[in-house]
Design a protein around this motif. Structure first.
Motif, mmCIF file in Angstrom:
data_model
loop_
_atom_site.group_PDB
_atom_site.id
_atom_site.type_symbol
_atom_site.label_atom_id
_atom_site.label_comp_id
_atom_site.label_asym_id
_atom_site.label_seq_id
_atom_site.Cartn_x
_atom_site.Cartn_y
_atom_site.Cartn_z
ATOM 1 N N ASP A 16 0.840 -1.194 0.000
ATOM 2 C CA ASP A 16 0.000 0.000 0.000
ATOM 3 C C ASP A 16 0.879 1.249 0.000
ATOM 4 O O ASP A 16 1.596 1.504 0.966
ATOM 5 C CB ASP A 16 -0.878 -0.033 1.258
ATOM 6 N N PRO A 52 2.673 14.368 5.800
ATOM 7 C CA PRO A 52 3.852 13.717 5.205
ATOM 8 C C PRO A 52 3.886 13.880 3.697
ATOM 9 O O PRO A 52 2.889 14.201 3.064
ATOM 10 C CB PRO A 52 3.675 12.244 5.597
ATOM 11 N N TRP A 85 -0.151 4.276 0.145
ATOM 12 C CA TRP A 85 -0.858 5.410 0.741
ATOM 13 C C TRP A 85 -0.658 5.473 2.260
ATOM 14 O O TRP A 85 -0.548 4.452 2.916
ATOM 15 C CB TRP A 85 -2.357 5.315 0.458
ATOM 16 N N THR A 86 -0.654 6.690 2.769
ATOM 17 C CA THR A 86 -0.603 6.909 4.212
ATOM 18 C C THR A 86 -1.918 7.560 4.639
ATOM 19 O O THR A 86 -2.405 8.468 3.957
ATOM 20 C CB THR A 86 0.541 7.895 4.568
ATOM 21 N N VAL A 94 -1.420 10.668 0.428
ATOM 22 C CA VAL A 94 -2.104 10.563 1.722
ATOM 23 C C VAL A 94 -3.620 10.457 1.511
ATOM 24 O O VAL A 94 -4.163 10.934 0.513
ATOM 25 C CB VAL A 94 -1.838 11.768 2.654
#
Lengths: 100, 168, 563
Positions: B13, B28, B15-16, B32
Motif C-alpha cells: 500500500d 507527510p 498510501w498513508t 495521503v
C-alpha cells in the motif's frame, strides 16, 4: 433458586441437544444435567469457549423442573424444542422425552 | 492489513492515512488519505500539495458529496462498518457510472470474502483485508461464480437474454 | 399413468446451459462455505449471512431450508423432486408458505449442499429466500390462465428474478425486499402489501406498462402500498427498479431493524419526496445499458407460451355434468374452480387445509400423487398460491369429475377454498424460533368448529389469518378475521382484528377488544360469525358487513356489554 439446564443445536445436523453429566451433549432432556444459576452461567461460558470452533449453534441457559423422568423445561417454547412440534406427535421424534 | 487487487494480487500500500487531528504542517510527503471532514476543512492546504490525494468516506457519506471534486482524488476509500451495511456498493457504482471516476476505489472494514466479487462488479478496485485473512479464500471468491444476470460497473461478455459472462 | 412428454408444454422458464452453469456454480460455492463451517474455520456469525442467502435458517428444531418456487410455478418433475428430497433428507413432508416458497424443517447442514444439487438438477434453487436482498418475486397463482388477465405477469416476474439474482449492488440492503406483480383486473398477488407492487397493464396502443406501488407491508408497522407511478413503460422496468432500490439502499434506515423496511422510508420522507428521489435517480440511469430490450421480453415470453389446448374440449360450465347424486362434488366445484381464459378449461385450486390438518403441509406421497395428476390433467404444471394452496392451472372441464375422484383418496379434495376453514397460518411456536405463540393448533380448532355439512358454504367468503408473533407471517392484519399471538408473561394470548382484506382495496383490520386466551379463540370466532349471520344483508360477505355496521356489534357479542 431455580434449576437450570443448557441447550443448543448441533452444527452438523441441527439436532436439539442439552449439556449432560460430564459436560457431554445429550439428545434427551431427561438426561440433561441440572445446574443452579451460578454454575449454569459458568458452564455456559465454558461451552461457548470450547464450542467456538463450531460444534454447537447458539447455546443458552433454560429453566427446568425435575419430574420422575428427569429435568423438563418450564417454558412452553422449550417444551416444544424438547418434544417436537405439538401438532406432529406422530413424527416419532422424542416421544420418550415427554414428561411422566 | 493486506491489500488485495481486483485480480487477486497482493500489493504494497503506497498510501498513508492522515490523522484528522494532525496539524497542517505535519502532512507527510507522498500519497495521503484524508477524511471527508478534513478535505472540507483543509481543502486549500491539501490542494497545494504536489502528491496524490485520497479521500475516505464513511458509509453514510454518499458519492454525491464528492462528485464535484473527484478530479482532485486518485483514490476513494469506502468504509464498510459492518458487512451488512451495503451502502458502499451503491457508492462505488455511482462513482464509476454516474461520475466517471477512473482512479482507485478501495473497500475497507468489516467485509467477508463472499462479498469480494460483488464489490469488484460495483467498481471497487482493491480491498483491505486483515493480516490473518485466508487470501486463498478471498481469491477463490472471485472465480466461484462466472455468470451474472444484470449489468454492473465492470465490463462483461454479454450472453443471450439478461445473462453475461464475467471475465476473470 | 403419467403422460410423459406432456410436461414439455408446462409454462415455466427452462434453464439452458448458461443458467445451469450458474446454479451449479452456486451449489459448489455453498458446498465450500458449509465445509468451512463444519471445519470450524467459519464461525456461526460469519456463516449466517451465507447460509441465509441460500435459504438455510436456524429455527426452533434446527435447520430449516426455504426453497424458492419462482412466482409459484412448478412442473410435475420438480414436484416429484421435492417429494424425493422430503423422503431422503427430511421427515417425509414439506410446508408451502404464503410467499410461494416451500420449507423443509429437519435439514442436516452437512446434507444441505446435496439438497441444493438435487434442486439444481431440476432448475430450482433456494437463492435469496432469506437475507436482506430482493426475495422471491411473487404473482397471481392463475397467471397465464385467468379469464380476467390483461398481461401475463410470469414473463416480468422471471425477468425480475434474473435481474435480482445475486445483484451485486442490492444484496446487502437495509432489510429484505419483496416484490409482487399482477396482470389481472382482480389482484390475487396482494401487490399493495409488498415493498414494491406492480400491476401490469396495457396502454391505448396495446403496449405493456406498469402501475407501481411502494412501501406496502405488514409486520409490526403495517402499511398499504402507495401509488408511486401510474405508468412505467416496459423498457424502463429494470432501470426504475434499480432507481427505487438505489434510493432505498442509500437512505433506508440501518439504525433499527424494525424501521429498516422501505415502508418506513416512504413514511418518514413522505411519498412526494421519495418519488422525487426515485425519479431523479431514474432520469440518470435510463438509457441503453439498463433498458429492457423488447427482444429479451419476447424470448422470455416464449417460455410461457400457452399449452396446446384442445379445441374440442369446449363444454361451457353451464352444461357441465355436476353429478347431482354426489353433492360433495358440487360443493367442491363451487369452491375450487376459477374461470379460465380458454373455453372448456378451468383453473383448479387444491386445498391444503383439510379439517384438522396443518395449513400448507403436504406429505411426500401427496407431492408425488399431485405431480402425477398435474401431468395427466394440467400439462404437467402446478402452482402454489399465496393462500398456501396448490393450483392445477389448466384442467379440461370434462375431466373435473375424474380429477375430483382422484383427489379424494389422497386427502386433497377438501371443498373449502375461500371459506372459513381455508386458514392462513404461520408455522408459529411449533416450528419458528421468533414466534411467541402457536398458530397451527388454532387453525385446526377453528376448522373443526365449522366442519358441519353446508355450514361453511352458508357463511361464504371469509378469510382467517393467524400470526404467532408481530412479524405477521400469517398476514393477520389483512385477514377478514385476524389473529395475532402475543406472549403475556409467558402465557399465549391472542389479539383479534376484523375487517382486513387483501387484493384491490386492501385494508387493515381493527382490533375488537382485549386479547383472549388460547382456548377461547375458536369460540370468539364462532361469536363473530354469529353476529355476521344475524346482521348480513343478501349477498353480503363478512368483510362488507363489518364495513357497514362497524366493529362494535362484534365486540359486544364477544365481550358482553361494550366497554
Amino acid at each position: 433458586m431455580a434449576s437450570k439446564a443448557i441447550t443448543a443445536n448441533r452444527v452438523q445436523d441441527g439436532v436439539t441437544i442439552w449439556v449432560g453429566p460430564d459436560e457431554n451433549w445429550v439428545e434427551r432432556i431427561a438426561d440433561a444435567a441440572v445446574f443452579d444459576d451460578v454454575s449454569a452461567e459458568t458452564v455456559l461460558r465454558a461451552v461457548k469457549a470450547r464450542g467456538g470452533t463450531g460444534f454447537v449453534v447458539d447455546p443458552y441457559v433454560i429453566e427446568v423442573t425435575t419430574n420422575r423422568e428427569g429435568p423438563f423445561p418450564v417454558r412452553y417454547r422449550e417444551q416444544i424444542r424438547a418434544r417436537g412440534p405439538s401438532v406432529r406427535s406422530d413424527l416419532g421424534l422424542a416421544i420418550d422425552r415427554r414428561p411422566a | 492489513m493486506a491489500l488485495l487487487l481486483e485480480n487477486g494480487a497482493v500489493v504494497t500500500d503506497p498510501w498513508t492515512v492522515l490523522d484528522d487531528a494532525a496539524g497542517s504542517d505535519g502532512i507527510p510527503e507522498g500519497p495521503v488519505i484524508v477524511s471527508l471532514e478534513r478535505w472540507q476543512r483543509d481543502r486549500a492546504v491539501l490542494e497545494l500539495r504536489n502528491a496524490p490525494l485520497g479521500i475516505r468516506l464513511k458509509s453514510h457519506q454518499l458519492a454525491g458529496e464528492i462528485a464535484a471534486d473527484l478530479d482532485r482524488f486518485g483514490l476513494v476509500v469506502l468504509e464498510l462498518p459492518k458487512f451488512r451495511d451495503g451502502r458502499a456498493f451503491s457508492t462505488a457504482r455511482l462513482l464509476r457510472e454516474r461520475y466517471g471516476f477512473t482512479g482507485e476505489i478501495r473497500a475497507t472494514g468489516a467485509m467477508i470474502p463472499d462479498q469480494f466479487l460483488f464489490l469488484v462488479r460495483c467498481g471497487v478496485s482493491s480491498v483491505e483485508v486483515p493480516d490473518n485473512a485466508d487470501l486463498a479464500v478471498w481469491r477463490h471468491a472471485l472465480t466461484e461464480i462466472t455468470i451474472a444476470y444484470q449489468a454492473a460497473a465492470t465490463a462483461d461478455e454479454p450472453l443471450s437474454l439478461l445473462r453475461r459472462r464475467l471475465s476473470p | 399413468m403419467t403422460h410423459l412428454g406432456s410436461e414439455s408444454h408446462a409454462g415455466v422458464y427452462r434453464y439452458d446451459d448458461v443458467d445451469r452453469q450458474f446454479v451449479f456454480e452456486r451449489v459448489e460455492q455453498f458446498r465450500g462455505q458449509v465445509a468451512r463451517r463444519l471445519a470450524g474455520t467459519l464461525s456461526e456469525d460469519e456463516f449466517k449471512p451465507l447460509r441465509l442467502m441460500n435459504g438455510l435458517y436456524h429455527q426452533l428444531h434446527g435447520y430449516m431450508l426455504r426453497i424458492a418456487i419462482p412466482y409459484g410455478v412448478l412442473t410435475s418433475r420438480q414436484m416429484h423432486r421435492l417429494a424425493r428430497i422430503a423422503r431422503i433428507y427430511d421427515r417425509g413432508y414439506g410446508h408451502f408458505t404464503t410467499r410461494q416458497n416451500l420449507q423443509f424443517n429437519w435439514i442436516k447442514l452437512a446434507e444441505a449442499p446435496d439438497i441444493l444439487r438435487e434442486l439444481a438438477e431440476v432448475d430450482m434453487h433456494a437463492i435469496q429466500t432469506s437475507g436482506n436482498c430482493v426475495r422471491n418475486v411473487t404473482t397471481d397463482q392463475f397467471a397465464g390462465a385467468a379469464a380476467d388477465e390483461v398481461v401475463d405477469p410470469r414473463v416480468y416476474a422471471e425477468i425480475m428474478r434474473q435481474w435480482s439474482t445475486l445483484n451485486p449492488e442490492f444484496s446487502y440492503l437495509p432489510r429484505k425486499f419483496k416484490i409482487a406483480i399482477t396482470g389481472s383486473l382482480t389482484d390475487r398477488a396482494a401487490i399493495e402489501v409488498h415493498d414494491v407492487g406492480l400491476r401490469a397493464k396495457r396502454g391505448p396502443d396495446g403496449a405493456v406498462g406498469f402501475e407501481v406501488f411502494v412501501g406496502g407491508g405488514l409486520g409490526r408497522t403495517p402499511f398499504i402500498g402507495k401509488p408511486l407511478r401510474d405508468w412505467l413503460p416496459e423498457a424502463d422496468l429494470l432501470a426504475y427498479l434499480d432507481a427505487i432500490l438505489r434510493v432505498y439502499n442509500q437512505w433506508g434506515r440501518r439504525d433499527n431493524i424494525y424501521k429498516a423496511r422501505i415502508k418506513i422510508l416512504v413514511h418518514e420522507l413522505g411519498l412526494p419526496a421519495l418519488r422525487e428521489r426515485v425519479e431523479q435517480e431514474f432520469a440518470q440511469i435510463r438509457g441503453p445499458r439498463y433498458r429492457l430490450d423488447p427482444e429479451i421480453v419476447a424470448a422470455i415470453n416464449d417460455h410461457f407460451a400457452a399449452p396446446p389446448f384442445a379445441e374440442a374440449a369446449v363444454s361451457v360450465s353451464g352444461s357441465l355434468d355436476r353429478h347431482p347424486e354426489l353433492p360433495a362434488f358440487g360443493h367442491w366445484l363451487e369452491t375450487s374452480i376459477t374461470a379460465h381464459r380458454q373455453p372448456g378449461y378451468a383453473g383448479v385450486t387444491i386445498s391444503l387445509k383439510p379439517i384438522g390438518g396443518i395449513p400448507g403441509d403436504l406429505t411426500a406421497d401427496q407431492m408425488d400423487a399431485v405431480a402425477d395428476l398435474a401431468a395427466r390433467y394440467s400439462f404437467g404444471e402446478l402452482r402454489v398460491s399465496h393462500a398456501q394452496n396448490l393450483v392445477l392451472p389448466h384442467v379440461r372441464e370434462d375431466a373435473l369429475f375424474d380429477l375430483w375422484q382422484a383427489l379424494g383418496p389422497i386427502g386433497l379434495a377438501t371443498a373449502n377454498v375461500g371459506l372459513i376453514s381455508d386458514i392462513i397460518a404461520c408455522p408459529g411456536l411449533d416450528y419458528c424460533s421468533l414466534a411467541n405463540t402457536r398458530s397451527i393448533p388454532l387453525a385446526q380448532q377453528i376448522g373443526a368448529r365449522f366442519s358441519g355439512p353446508g355450514e361453511q358454504q352458508n357463511i361464504g367468503d371469509l378469510s382467517i389469518k393467524i400470526s404467532g408473533c408481530i412479524n405477521a407471517c400469517g398476514h393477520h392484519h389483512v385477514g377478514n378475521i385476524g389473529i395475532l399471538g402475543v406472549d403475556k408473561h409467558g402465557v399465549e394470548t391472542f389479539q383479534i382484528t376484523i375487517g382486513g382484506k387483501v387484493g384491490t382495496g386492501a385494508a387493515l383490520g381493527a382490533v375488537i377488544g382485549p386479547a383472549v386466551a388460547f382456548d377461547q379463540v375458536a369460540t370468539v370466532v364462532e361469536n363473530l360469525v354469529a353476529v355476521y349471520l344475524e346482521q348480513r344483508q343478501a349477498g353480503e360477505p363478512f368483510v362488507d358487513t363489518v364495513a357497514r355496521i362497524g366493529t362494535r356489534p362484534f365486540s359486544e357479542k364477544v365481550y358482553g356489554i361494550a366497554a
